[in-house]
Design an enzyme around this catalytic site. Structure first.
Site: not given
Length: 827
Positions: A541, A543, A545-548, A579, A683
């Protein structure tokens, strides 16, 4: 005692009024700026809560981190005692998104000498806004006395900023513009040094203090025991030792704005004689009306008190002397002399420097000491203030009673509402929903976007609070039909929440501030891992500010402590989730990333994903967590079938009912651990549970960042992204997230498990119908739709689900109770 306390209370209330930016009392010509982007963003548009022009003051150029040349200046026309400031960004009806995240304040009493404000710890930068429309109020501690005030935006990177501002306080009627005195000294005690300097003095301080104001005019009266303070021992007092003054006195000169007729001077002195501290034994005051000092000074000797060690105000009668400056010689009565406040009463200055609220409560004044009586000239004003306060209290009582009656009327009306009258508000604030606030997060869009407009259901239940601007108001309560939607974190009922911004715009858990302070105050308990030993496998995934990433880590076993055991041979790589924070992430994102590492390093539970190692010695910053070889529970179960003839015919892999219960029990166990720390997940779903060998389950947080699950999140008119099908009714309508709302989500997760994740919750309903169904839960007229009982679900398990979906949060079970119930149900 009561009269003086009430007098101070009234003065404190007076000194927190807006000074006229929002109300218009400050004229346009008294508002100026260093520059402006255009005529429509000129200084005069920098008024708090106003939307004229283009909605705010904006400087001509982008503000740089090292550039403090841009400012918005306000001229108050006279000296004011300023206790509070408010700031706001440029919203402009939703068009603007510029605001100042930080700012500094400079002030001046004469327009020529500018002083940088700093708090009692010496910090100059003030935390500003986090979006373009919220008003952020900040107390000025210490308060300032000024005519001119400048707001100077501060940034940690190049950015456009705009500001709207307000000042709060009252007119400075004392007229004192500066006092000159010897610098305070240090007292050496057996335990620690006691610093008796004037730490907030805003003039020049070398051997003496000149042309400034400080602690003697900040409105804070020191304690009886001067060794105690909210900052450091002796902080609230300015003190001198007689050995430094051969003449036997300390000279303090007071300069005023003009010639005044003085009646009294009040000096708050410490009298802790056990520490060789006493109030002054005599004061001799000289008066200057024009250029020359009067030949005959005024002398006053208070009664020396060697029985009562309490600090006290000593009132000196100044006998209506006319002067623009007063020079006083305070004579020592013991080794030390300590003052915390000095105030003056003159013909036009009834108010004094106790306008700000004393942090230690009202001064300790003895009722039998005539020097402490309130001036008779103040009696009429005090009576008027008392009458005004009584009227205000009566009005408040009437409003409270009216609201209670109105609330009952609304409650009755709401019970008669028909289906077509209900539309639920979804003006939830956060741009990303899962765990944290990120107003700029792009997020993953829902496949089912809605253009419909929703009105809110007014929260009637006494157990629930209304978050500020969280959801749109009913028409009869609305100030504007275009109320802006906030980008703040939704309201939490249980605790103050610390918000961390993760690499995908979300964070693992919502954490109470107290809990985070306890956990994050220690060093990181994980080791640095060599980046070269990480092999990229798949991007899980991403976003803002960064990635996973899904990676393989070689030699991870060598970096782990003994309490963590891998079921993998040492020579084989370990599957991990990484992360990764982008190297260009802002300072706040980097700080939050490091805080998240500290928190995650303390979470130790067999059913919670563990932090294994970090890479923080160089960019990009990384945290390495567990990842289970069977992926997430949603995908795992959707590939399996229940045991039976159908599975045998299709030759599909199966999962037994016993194993389903076993996995659900592990999720309950992990949530029991989180709830014991007062962490709120926000979540919980099968997409956020990972599956290992032998049906081991660990709770994680990757679901929202994956495009695979974009259909599980509903996008609210281009803003918030919400997993509405898993959310409790109070989370959707009221923005409340607690362990009880996690319990609701657990019930939905249990429903998913027993359906083998073959169906999305409420699959027969559209997103809009799911939202409307939450309104039925709110009204509780037995018309709400529950998720149906799965085919393979026994009645005992379905009863567990229904307990999770009870309307009243207090009636929902705890995770400890749910865990125990599942253990008993499990075959």
């Amino acid at each position: 005692n009561f009269s003086l306390f009430f007098f101070l209370f009234v003065l404190f209330c007076v000194c927190r009024y807006p000074l006229g930016m929002s109300g218009g009392q400050i004229l346009d010509e008294d508002i100026s700026a260093s520059s402006q982007w255009s005529e429509s963003t000129a200084a005069r548009y920098g008024r708090l809560d106003f939307e004229e022009g283009d909605g705010a003051w904006c400087p001509e150029i982008t503000v740089e981190p090292d550039n403090l040349k841009e400012f918005l200046q306000i001229d108050l026309r006279s000296l004011h005692f300023i206790t509070l400031v408010g700031t706001q960004g440029r919203h402009a009806g939703g068009i603007g998104n510029e605001f100042a995240q930080m700012y500094k304040i400079k002030y001046s009493r004469d327009g020529s000498r500018w002083i940088s404000w700093k708090n009692r710890q010496g910090k100059q930068v003030i935390e500003g806004n986090r979006n373009a429309y919220d008003i952020v109020l900040k107390d000025l501690d210490p308060p300032i006395i000024a005519r001119f005030v400048r707001f100077m935006p501060v940034t940690d990177h190049s950015m456009n900023v705009c500001m709207r501002v307000e000042l709060y306080g009252c007119e400075w009627l004392d007229g004192l513009v500066s006092y000159n005195a010897p610098a305070g000294e240090q007292m050496n005690s057996p335990s620690y040094p006691i610093y008796l300097n004037d730490s907030v003095y805003d003039g020049a301080v070398i051997y003496s203090m000149t042309e400034g104001l400080g602690q003697l005019t900040d409105g804070v009266c020191g304690l009886d025991d001067f060794t105690h303070s909210h900052v450091w021992p002796g902080y609230d007092y300015v003190g001198w030792n007689n050995e430094s003054f051969p003449s036997g006195y300390v000279e303090i000169m007071f300069e005023f704005d003009r010639t005044r007729n003085f009646t009294t001077m009040k000096v708050h002195c410490n009298n802790m004689f056990s520490q060789h501290v006493k109030a002054f034994r005599q004061v001799v005051c000289y008066f200057r009306s024009d250029l020359d000092w009067e030949a005959s000074p005024l002398s006053f000797s208070p009664v020396v008190d060697e029985k009562n060690p309490s600090a006290r105000f000593v009132t000196v009668n100044l006998a209506n002397h006319m002067a623009s400056a007063i020079k006083c010689h305070f004579y020592f009565a013991d080794a030390w002399m300590l003052f915390s406040e000095i105030t003056f009463q003159s013909d036009t200055a009834m108010y004094n420097t106790t306008l700000a609220p004393p942090k230690t409560g009202p001064p300790n004044i003895q009722p039998d000491d005539p020097t402490h009586k309130v001036d008779d000239s103040n009696t009429r004003i005090l009576i008027g203030c008392l009458v005004a306060i009584i009227f205000i209290l009566v009005a408040i009582i009437v409003i409270i009673l009216w609201r209670q009656v109105w609330q009952k009327m609304l409650e009755k009306a709401s019970r008669r509402m028909l289906d077509d009258e209900l539309t639920a508000s979804l003006s939830i604030q956060s741009e990303t929903f899962t765990y944290n606030h990120n107003p700029n997060q792009s997020g993953t869009t829902s496949e089912q976007e809605s253009n419909s407009t929703y009105e809110r259901i007014f929260p009637l239940g006494p157990d629930y609070q209304e978050p500020s601007r969280l959801i749109c108001k009913l028409p009869e309560f609305a100030q504007s039909s275009e109320d802006p939607v906030q980008d703040g974190v939704p309201h939490y009922a249980e605790a103050d929440i610390v918000n961390l911004q993760g690499v995908t715009g979300s964070n693992t858990y919502a954490i109470p501030a107290v809990t985070m302070d306890l956990l994050s105050g220690k060093d990181v308990a994980v080791e640095e891992f060599p980046r070269k030993l990480l092999t990229f496998k798949e991007k899980l995934g991403e976003g803002q500010f960064g990635e996973v990433h899904l990676c393989e880590a070689e030699g991870m076993q060598e970096f782990m402590n003994k309490e963590f055991l891998f079921d993998i041979a040492e020579d084989l790589p370990v599957l991990v989730a990484v992360k990764m924070l982008r190297s260009d992430a802002n300072k706040n994102a980097r700080n939050d990333f490091l805080k998240e590492i500290k928190i995650m390093s303390r979470l130790k539970d067999p059913n919670i994903i563990r932090l294994l190692a970090v890479c923080i010695y160089s960019d990009p910053l990384c945290m390495i967590t567990e990842y289970m070889e069977n992926g997430d529970l949603n995908q795992f179960l959707s590939r399996h079938e229940p045991e039976g003839q159908l599975a045998q015919l299709s030759n599909a892999p199966t999962v037994s009912f016993n194993n389903l219960c076993y996995m659900a029990t592990q999720i309950a166990s992990g949530m029991k651990y989180l709830s014991s720390l007062n962490f709120v997940h926000r979540d919980l779903a099968t997409r956020n549970c990972l599956v290992g060998k032998k049906y081991t389950i660990k709770i994680a947080d990757f679901g929202m960042s994956r495009n695979l699950y974009s259909g599980d999140y509903y996008r609210i008119q281009g803003r918030a992204v919400l997993p509405i099908r898993w959310m409790s009714w109070e989370s959707i309508l009221l923005g409340k997230f607690t362990t009880a709302s996690d319990m609701w989500a657990f019930g939905v997760t249990l429903w998913e498990i027993l359906n083998y994740c073959k169906e999305q919750p409420y699959s027969q309903l559209t997103d809009e119908q799911v939202i409307e169904n939450t309104g039925e839960f709110f009204r509780d007229q037995k018309r709400q739709i529950y998720l149906p009982q799965p085919v393979l679900c026994p009645d005992s398990l379905y009863k567990v689900m229904l307990c999770c979906w009870r309307r009243n949060t207090k009636e929902r079970p705890s995770f400890q109770e749910i865990h125990q119930a599942l253990l008993e149900i499990q075959p």
